[in-house]
Design an enzyme around this catalytic site. Structure first.
Site: not given
Ligand code: CTP
Length: 219
Positions: A30-32, A97
């Site tokens: 995943s991402n921030e 995102a």
């Protein structure tokens, strides 16, 4: 307070947050992304009387008043939800995102990579669909706005992204926008326009984005 949208209101579809791509039942890529920008846009659109569908990846945020929320996990879930909501939409704002890659296989049980005694492991990834590019292909007159998170020569890369994905606008920001209250963004139009919004809150940026009209036709 958000007014109830009147029957002639615009239908605005907004995506927000990260996506998750599972490796096994308990691990994922995943991402921030916090989702705050997309939620601020949803709040601003509802406040101006738009009918709003907010398609959110896993985030810890309250649904703004008057907004219909659809929760998704993976990029492929998000694509399906966007395609469904965009059918009768006037505007799509892709602030999510979206993960570009996912594991080639999701294991049914935990990935026990230590079992073979090796000190390294590799994960095969396959490309996710590009939601923005897929939906923009058949958008007709409808307004499609993407985001670009860039480092380095951001303007040039964001202009290229706008063209490649077929969006009307790309909102360029840098990594400092992730998980922060304020951001500086540049809104780049298909018509070559550029509008910089300097160190403003996400609510202030959102208020500008929901007022964007279709850019002038390119020559
Ligand atoms: N996006 C999308 N589907 C994807 C990846 C991105 O719809 N699979 C959208 C994002 O929501 C954003 C825009 O495309 O509006 C740009 O995303 P970004 O991740 O910055 O660009 P990428 O296409 O992933 O390009 P790169 O990572 O190579 O810069």
């Amino acid at each position: 307070m958000s007014p109830a949208p009147d029957p002639g209101a615009r239908h605005v579809v907004i995506t927000a947050g990260p996506t998750r791509e599972h490796v096994d039942p308990v691990r994922f890529l995943s991402n921030e992304s916090s989702g705050r920008m997309g939620f601020a846009i949803a709040r601003a659109a509802a406040a101006r009387g738009d009918r709003v569908t907010l398609i959110a990846g896993p985030v810890n945020l309250e649904t703004p008043p008057g907004v219909t929320r659809v929760d998704v996990v993976s990029a492929r879930d998000m694509l399906a939800a966007v395609q469904e909501a965009f059918r009768d939409a006037d505007v799509l704002i892709m602030s999510a995102a979206v993960g570009d890659w996912r594991p080639a296989r999701k294991l049914a049980g935990k990935w026990r990579k230590k079992d073979d005694g090796s000190d390294s492991a590799s994960l095969e990834l396959v490309r996710n669909p590009d939601i923005l590019a897929t939906v923009a292909r058949d958008k007709g007159e409808r307004l499609v706005i993407g985001f670009a998170l860039e480092t380095g020569d951001g303007l040039r890369r964001a202009r290229a992204k706008l063209k490649r994905k077929g969006a009307d606008y790309v909102v360029l920001n840098d990594a400092s926008a992730l998980n922060s209250e304020r951001a500086t963004v540049t809104v780049i139009g298909r018509d070559g326009s550029e509008r910089r919004i300097d160190a403003r809150s996400k609510d202030e940026i959102a208020a500008v984005l929901v007022e964007l009209d279709a850019p002038a036709p390119s020559q």
